[in-house]
Design a protein around this motif. Sequence first.
Motif, short mmCIF file in Angstrom:
data_model
loop_
_atom_site.label_atom_id
_atom_site.label_comp_id
_atom_site.label_asym_id
_atom_site.label_seq_id
_atom_site.Cartn_x
_atom_site.Cartn_y
_atom_site.Cartn_z
N ARG A 1 40.46 30.38 32.55
CA ARG A 1 41.10 31.54 33.18
C ARG A 1 42.46 31.81 32.54
NH1 ARG A 1 40.28 33.82 37.93
NH2 ARG A 1 39.23 32.03 38.86
N ARG A 2 43.24 30.77 32.37
CA ARG A 2 44.60 30.92 31.82
C ARG A 2 44.53 31.50 30.41
NH1 ARG A 2 47.18 26.34 29.64
NH2 ARG A 2 45.89 25.01 30.97
N ALA B 1 42.07 33.26 28.97
CA ALA B 1 41.57 34.64 28.96
C ALA B 1 42.67 35.59 29.45
CB ALA B 1 40.32 34.76 29.83
N GLU B 2 43.39 35.17 30.48
CA GLU B 2 44.45 36.03 31.00
C GLU B 2 45.59 36.15 30.01
OE1 GLU B 2 45.21 34.46 34.91
OE2 GLU B 2 43.51 35.57 35.78
N ARG C 1 44.52 38.67 27.49
CA ARG C 1 44.59 40.03 28.05
C ARG C 1 46.03 40.50 28.19
NH1 ARG C 1 39.40 39.42 32.20
NH2 ARG C 1 37.87 39.77 30.54
N VAL D 1 33.98 31.05 36.50
CA VAL D 1 35.16 31.78 36.01
C VAL D 1 34.77 32.73 34.88
CG1 VAL D 1 37.31 31.49 34.71
CG2 VAL D 1 36.90 30.14 36.75
N VAL D 2 33.90 32.26 34.01
CA VAL D 2 33.46 33.10 32.88
C VAL D 2 32.79 34.37 33.43
CG1 VAL D 2 31.80 33.21 30.97
CG2 VAL D 2 33.30 31.21 31.22
N GLU E 1 33.22 35.64 36.48
CA GLU E 1 34.22 36.43 37.20
C GLU E 1 35.09 37.25 36.25
OE1 GLU E 1 36.87 34.02 39.68
OE2 GLU E 1 38.38 35.57 39.31
N LEU E 2 35.38 36.66 35.07
CA LEU E 2 36.19 37.37 34.07
C LEU E 2 35.38 38.42 33.32
CD1 LEU E 2 38.07 34.24 32.66
CD2 LEU E 2 39.15 36.14 33.89
N LEU F 1 33.04 37.81 31.10
CA LEU F 1 32.78 37.40 29.72
C LEU F 1 31.30 37.04 29.56
CD1 LEU F 1 35.84 35.00 29.25
CD2 LEU F 1 35.69 37.45 28.68
#
Length: 204
Positions: free
Chosen positions: A100-101, A103-104, A107, A130-131, A133-134, A136
Amino acid sequence: MRNSVPSASAGTAAVVSCHVERPLDDDAWSRFDRLQRRRPGGFDVVALVRPPDREYGEDEEAWLERAYAAAARAPFGLHTHWTSPTHARPTGGDPAERVRREAEWMRAHGLAPAYFCGGGWYTDDAVRAVVAELGLVDCTPRTGTPAPGVLPTTHSLGALARAVLRPLPAYVHAYFHDYDLLDPARRRALSAALAVLGRRARPL
Ligand SMILES: [Zn+2]
């Protein structure tokens, strides 16, 4: 080789991705950069890039410049190494939190990762969640066929080189590493295999 290549199998859809493991290595990067521009076999090479690791002194600015170039040319994704630049799989901490960290962070710097592949093919339920949810597309599974949110990675360079000489499956997702391009023999094998794949399969 030409005589041994079977005729086209119209049904094959193919994806080609590169695990960009050494984005700050000038030699590996320039090889990857050239290959991605060339679109071997007519394929956009998906760049699955390992983010810079500040704990190991990696330069974010230099990394971003290269990532922007790759992302402008072809689909772009996140390749998480959990432990260190050279140790992909996790040895502690919260693997999903790191995904998450990262990917964010991408972005926040204007990148739009659309794909994910876990380093060392690692994943777990929380990482998968998480993947998803993001938003991806997960390339971590090594077998199977495309499904919503999943594009399994099916063929290594060696497996691809063998596969293109036989009847192809309906789906091929070939991957290689940027550092493979530093080895002339592997570089030639990849180019030859992608040229044949390009004649026998359509980009997915
Ligand atoms: Zn890796």
